[in-house]
Design a protein around this motif. Structure first.
Motif, PDB file in Angstrom:
ATOM      1  N   ILE A 188     -14.023  -7.114   8.535  1.00 50.99           N
ATOM      2  CA  ILE A 188     -14.227  -7.344  10.191  1.00 50.99           C
ATOM      3  C   ILE A 188     -15.363  -6.563  10.844  1.00 50.99           C
ATOM      4  N   THR A 189     -15.569  -5.449  10.359  1.00 52.64           N
ATOM      5  CA  THR A 189     -16.667  -4.730  10.815  1.00 52.64           C
ATOM      6  C   THR A 189     -18.026  -4.643  10.140  1.00 52.64           C
ATOM      7  N   ASP A 190     -18.091  -5.609   9.066  1.00 48.59           N
ATOM      8  CA  ASP A 190     -19.147  -5.380   8.284  1.00 48.59           C
ATOM      9  C   ASP A 190     -19.602  -4.276   7.623  1.00 48.59           C
ATOM     10  N   ASP A 191     -18.511  -3.314   7.225  1.00 49.28           N
ATOM     11  CA  ASP A 191     -18.856  -2.053   6.534  1.00 49.28           C
ATOM     12  C   ASP A 191     -19.246  -1.000   7.541  1.00 49.28           C
ATOM     13  N   ARG A 192     -19.262  -1.144   9.088  1.00 49.62           N
ATOM     14  CA  ARG A 192     -19.342  -0.261  10.024  1.00 49.62           C
ATOM     15  C   ARG A 192     -18.117   0.845   9.886  1.00 49.62           C
ATOM     16  N   TRP A 193     -16.918   0.271   9.486  1.00 50.89           N
ATOM     17  CA  TRP A 193     -15.780   1.123   9.040  1.00 50.89           C
ATOM     18  C   TRP A 193     -15.617   1.049   7.930  1.00 50.89           C
ATOM     19  N   MET A 194     -15.400   1.739   7.056  1.00 55.76           N
ATOM     20  CA  MET A 194     -15.428   1.904   5.542  1.00 55.76           C
ATOM     21  C   MET A 194     -14.110   1.801   4.910  1.00 55.76           C
ATOM     22  N   SER A 195     -14.026   0.977   3.945  1.00 52.67           N
ATOM     23  CA  SER A 195     -12.823   1.011   3.057  1.00 52.67           C
ATOM     24  C   SER A 195     -13.354   1.792   1.810  1.00 52.67           C
ATOM     25  N   THR A 196     -13.002   3.071   2.031  1.00 49.98           N
ATOM     26  CA  THR A 196     -13.423   4.304   1.143  1.00 49.98           C
ATOM     27  C   THR A 196     -12.855   4.317   0.043  1.00 49.98           C
ATOM     28  N   LEU A 197     -13.650   4.349  -1.306  1.00 50.49           N
ATOM     29  CA  LEU A 197     -12.996   4.410  -2.573  1.00 50.49           C
ATOM     30  C   LEU A 197     -12.285   5.776  -2.786  1.00 50.49           C
ATOM     31  N   HIS A 198     -11.233   5.631  -3.389  1.00 49.63           N
ATOM     32  CA  HIS A 198     -10.248   6.978  -3.822  1.00 49.63           C
ATOM     33  C   HIS A 198      -9.770   6.594  -5.171  1.00 49.63           C
ATOM     34  N   ARG A 199      -9.338   7.913  -5.599  1.00 50.36           N
ATOM     35  CA  ARG A 199      -8.672   7.847  -7.071  1.00 50.36           C
ATOM     36  C   ARG A 199      -7.658   9.024  -6.989  1.00 50.36           C
ATOM     37  N   VAL A 200      -6.769   8.817  -8.172  1.00 50.63           N
ATOM     38  CA  VAL A 200      -5.963  10.174  -8.332  1.00 50.63           C
ATOM     39  C   VAL A 200      -6.360  10.739  -9.640  1.00 50.63           C
ATOM     40  N   LYS A 201      -6.894  11.985  -9.638  1.00 51.22           N
ATOM     41  CA  LYS A 201      -6.985  12.762 -11.101  1.00 51.22           C
ATOM     42  C   LYS A 201      -5.589  13.595 -11.160  1.00 51.22           C
ATOM     43  N   PRO A 202      -5.177  13.616 -12.396  1.00 46.51           N
ATOM     44  CA  PRO A 202      -3.869  14.271 -12.589  1.00 46.51           C
ATOM     45  C   PRO A 202      -4.122  15.712 -12.150  1.00 46.51           C
ATOM     46  N   PRO A 203      -3.189  16.393 -11.317  1.00 48.69           N
ATOM     47  CA  PRO A 203      -3.090  17.871 -10.995  1.00 48.69           C
ATOM     48  C   PRO A 203      -2.509  18.500 -12.327  1.00 48.69           C
ATOM     49  N   ILE A 204      -3.548  19.135 -13.094  1.00 49.59           N
ATOM     50  CA  ILE A 204      -3.118  19.873 -14.238  1.00 49.59           C
ATOM     51  C   ILE A 204      -3.235  21.609 -13.976  1.00 49.59           C
ATOM     52  N   VAL A 205      -2.167  22.057 -14.202  1.00 52.41           N
ATOM     53  CA  VAL A 205      -1.961  23.771 -14.004  1.00 52.41           C
ATOM     54  C   VAL A 205      -1.663  24.470 -15.193  1.00 52.41           C
ATOM     55  N   ASP A 206      -2.247  25.446 -15.802  1.00 52.33           N
ATOM     56  CA  ASP A 206      -1.932  25.816 -17.015  1.00 52.33           C
ATOM     57  C   ASP A 206      -1.838  25.108 -18.116  1.00 52.33           C
ATOM     58  N   GLY A 207      -2.642  23.782 -18.268  1.00 50.62           N
ATOM     59  CA  GLY A 207      -2.649  22.883 -19.209  1.00 50.62           C
ATOM     60  C   GLY A 207      -1.602  21.837 -18.976  1.00 50.62           C
ATOM     61  N   ARG A 208      -0.900  21.997 -17.989  1.00 49.56           N
ATOM     62  CA  ARG A 208       0.564  20.835 -17.970  1.00 49.56           C
ATOM     63  C   ARG A 208       0.170  20.043 -16.509  1.00 49.56           C
TER      64      ARG A 208
END
Length: 351
Positions: free
Chosen positions: A259-279
């Motif tokens: 709608i805004t021709d990327d003036r407003w952004m559809s931002t890339l995101h992801r989830v990396k697993p939260p690893i604490v002490d190897g778990r």
């Protein structure tokens, strides 16, 4: 690449209370300015003053715990193959393919999820198909449906409050987004990032949820205050993002970027697993996707169109292409701009 404190990546926090409680014009103008800046610079925003009561959020979290705590065999009973409803087990999706980007290991997103949403029969005055919406499947878990439906209603209210703010920020009529969303495909996705050792075999890089943009107009996210969510900044670096106490994370979807021709952004995101002490540390999130009317055509507003604006697109076609990537392993060849941003990412946040 390190960033200096002056240009550090920040997801702005905006109190939208003046729109929730019908505040003064000056207060609402402040909200509009802050939302416009956040949407233009980051595409993500933390919202406060949203008005969802704490007991409603607590009920939602309890419903997640009750369902995801079931044995895997019990959860598999609620899997709906080919529909964006019901249970999705680990490794059944690859969000990066919704952008047409081949990950090192296809279908390797290790989260499990449960989806519910609006049904076509919710709009009996319209000739709509459940093929576009889907019928909900409710698990036999005491109080699950009531708790989830209560939160769904509140999240829908917040999403529509946000689109009212968006209309003001873009200089459009108050009902601009309402015309695109009065029978919107709205989906609530409940995610669980926690796998006991040996539950699933993972090959390639460990991925909680692959890099992606959201499909629709706006996403409202509740999440634990646990590391994992990462947002791709304009510097080409992935940055960790956690919600502030009491805040909801909001990001724009592809259709608003169009709608805004990327003036407003559809931002890339992801989830990396939260690893604490190897778990892997457990993380929960719940995303409310406000995707728009299945039969609406989205076009770039003339006042925002650049030299090569997006082509108009039917929301049904856009959503189907994205879902074919994430759920069926078919790369989305139409997501050219989004895929280019993924491939251009240079590294992790080392700040």
């Amino acid at each position: 690449m390190n960033q200096s404190p002056s240009d550090a990546f920040v997801v702005p926090a905006v109190d939208i209370g003046p729109y929730v409680r019908a505040g003064e014009d000056a207060e609402r103008a402040r909200v509009v300015r802050e939302i416009d800046e956040a949407c233009s610079r980051v595409g993500f925003v933390q919202i406060l003053g949203h008005g969802i009561p704490d007991p409603v959020v607590d009920g939602l979290a309890g419903a997640l715990d009750d369902f995801f705590g079931l044995p895997m065999d019990d959860k598999q009973q609620y899997r709906v193959v080919g529909a964006n409803r019901g249970y999705s087990p680990p490794k059944s999706e690859s969000l990066s393919l919704s952008l047409g980007v081949e990950s090192a290991s296809r279908m390797n997103d290790f989260f499990e999820a449960y989806n519910v949403g609006v049904e076509a029969r919710s709009f009996p005055h319209l000739d709509l198909s459940e093929d576009d919406y889907g019928l909900n499947v409710w698990p036999d878990v005491p109080g699950f449906e009531d708790r989830v439906q209560t939160y769904f209603t509140e999240a829908s209210r917040v999403a529509r409050t946000l689109t009212r703010i968006f209309a003001d920020a873009l200089g459009q009529a108050p009902d601009y987004f309402e015309r695109l969303t009065d029978h919107s495909i709205d989906v609530l996705r409940m995610n669980n990032y926690a796998l006991p050792e040996g539950t699933v075999d993972l090959d390639g890089d460990l991925t909680g949820m692959g890099e992606h943009t959201d499909f629709g107009i706006v996403t409202v996210l509740w999440a634990d205050r646990v590391a994992g969510l990462q947002v791709l900044g304009s510097d080409g670096i992935w940055h960790d993002v956690e919600p502030l106490p009491g805040a909801l994370l909001v990001n724009l979807g592809d259709l608003t970027a169009r709608i805004t021709d990327d003036r407003w952004m559809s931002t890339l995101h992801r989830v990396k697993p939260p690893i604490v002490d190897g778990r892997i540390r457990r993380r929960r999130s719940v995303a409310f996707f406000h995707d728009g009317n299945v039969d609406a055509v989205v076009s770039t507003l003339p006042e925002y169109a650049g030299p090569e604006p997006y082509e108009p697109i039917l929301i049904r076609d856009h959503v189907k292409a994205k879902l074919a990537g994430s759920r069926h392993g078919k790369a989305n060849t139409a997501a050219v701009r989004e895929a280019a941003r993924v491939l251009a990412a240079t590294g992790e946040n080392r700040a």
